[in-house]
Design an enzyme around this catalytic site. Structure first.
Site, PDB file in Angstrom:
ATOM      1  N   LEU A 124       0.846  -1.193   0.000  1.00  0.00           N
ATOM      2  CA  LEU A 124       0.000   0.000   0.000  1.00  0.00           C
ATOM      3  C   LEU A 124       0.881   1.243   0.000  1.00  0.00           C
ATOM      4  CD1 LEU A 124      -3.267   0.590   1.931  1.00  0.00           C
ATOM      5  CD2 LEU A 124      -1.589   2.401   1.773  1.00  0.00           C
ATOM      6  N   HIS A 233       7.093   3.273  10.945  1.00  0.00           N
ATOM      7  CA  HIS A 233       7.574   4.478  10.276  1.00  0.00           C
ATOM      8  C   HIS A 233       6.487   5.556  10.345  1.00  0.00           C
ATOM      9  CE1 HIS A 233       8.872   7.022   6.891  1.00  0.00           C
ATOM     10  NE2 HIS A 233      10.062   6.452   6.986  1.00  0.00           N
TER      11      HIS A 233
END
Length: 342
Positions: A124, A233
């Protein structure tokens, strides 16, 4: 904006996505030959020319007015059969001394391939210029994430019992992974980018060959590296939140390179799979203009799968579309759509 299967003519656009995805995005390396082979695998999967347990369903988010690719996402039918799928499993070892009346528990990492045979939602990525609130781009990420669940729900018999998603781990301001610096680089004679590149190209056998087979005590790692375990992240946080809302949870598995979490669930427990339903299509020239909607619609044909937001809710077992929506989805009156209220 609409979701559709990737096509052979998308190679240039896919490479732009790969270049923007950056370090740590293992499944989308900037390698034109590899990306072309990935497209061929996906085309074969949608045409059902490969076994269901070996299929890669790869989708792109397209601006149907300009044809520009804004993002991508994918589903692996089953993982770990031909190439081992490794994780670290976070565990605990207890040590005690009766004589000294001391007891201590220590976190450990075990090399694992426990997810062999599970499905994976992956790859994604949404280009930065299509994120945020401008032009309703805030909903593009949700469209990318949720359309995959409608596909799985529609073709449920093609998938196993469980699904997982790997999340990109933490990197510092210099784009370096503290987890890798404290652990991986001591066992691999290469830097992170090279190990990441090889993994993205499907060359994963070196992981099992070079990593230690015994538990790794996290106390020997740096404080910065331990802080990365199970953390994502900064650009991955929205994707993780969407997965958590669908019911995926972290069960202690992490990426062997950057320490990012792997979240998982039983497919039949995923919210969008449980709550999506099929409705009959009615196309009306007098239907209202499309507005920001909480309803997501997807077609029911694998090869011509398409998904987008629609401007109104269904009534009973009928969903009324205006002509623009019907054209975007490629449907006509009498067809069926799978809908999800988000």
């Amino acid at each position: 904006m609409r979701i559709r299967p990737i096509a052979r003519g998308d190679l240039d656009g896919l490479q732009v996505l790969a270049q923007q995805a950056g370090v740590g995005f293992t499944s989308l390396p900037d390698n034109r030959e590899f990306l072309a082979s990935k497209i061929e695998l996906a085309v074969s999967a949608f045409e059902q020319r490969t076994p269901s347990n070996d299929r890669l369903y790869f989708f792109v988010l397209e601006d149907d007015a300009s044809g520009e690719l804004a993002g991508c996402c994918a589903i692996e039918g089953e993982i770990g059969h031909e190439v081992p799928f490794y994780h670290y499993r976070l565990g605990t070892l207890a040590h005690s001394s009766v004589q000294l009346d001391l007891h201590r528990t220590i976190d450990t990492l075990f090399l694992s391939s426990d997810h062999t045979g599970d499905a994976e939602v992956c790859s994604l990525f949404l280009r930065p210029e299509f994120r945020g609130e401008a032009h309703r781009h805030l909903r593009n990420g949700a469209l990318l994430s949720k359309a995959r669940w409608l596909f799985i729900a529609q073709f449920r018999d093609q998938f196993p019992g469980k699904v997982l998603a790997e999340m990109r781990g933490m990197f510092d301001d210099n784009n370096r992974s503290p987890f890798w610096e404290s652990l991986g680089k001591h066992f691999f004679p290469m830097d992170f980018d090279e190990a990441d590149r090889l993994t993205g190209l499907g060359q994963k056998s070196f992981i099992g060959e070079l990593m230690p087979k015994f538990p790794i005590y996290t106390t020997f790692m740096s404080e910065q590296a331990r802080a990365c375990i199970g953390q994502v992240h900064r650009d991955t946080r929205p994707a993780l939140e969407m997965l958590k809302k669908e019911g995926l949870r972290w069960e202690g598995f992490i990426d062997i390179f950057d320490g990012g979490p792997t979240v998982e669930a039983y497919i039949d427990d995923v919210r969008a799979v449980r709550h999506s339903h099929c409705y009959n299509v009615k196309v009306s020239a007098t239907a209202g203009e499309e507005s920001v909607s909480r309803w997501l619609a997807a077609t029911t044909d694998m090869q011509d799968f398409s998904a987008c937001w629609i401007g109104r809710a269904p009534q009973d077992d009928v969903i009324t579309l205006n002509e623009e929506e019907a054209q975007r989805l490629g449907v006509a009156s009498g067809d069926c759509l799978r809908l999800l209220e988000t």
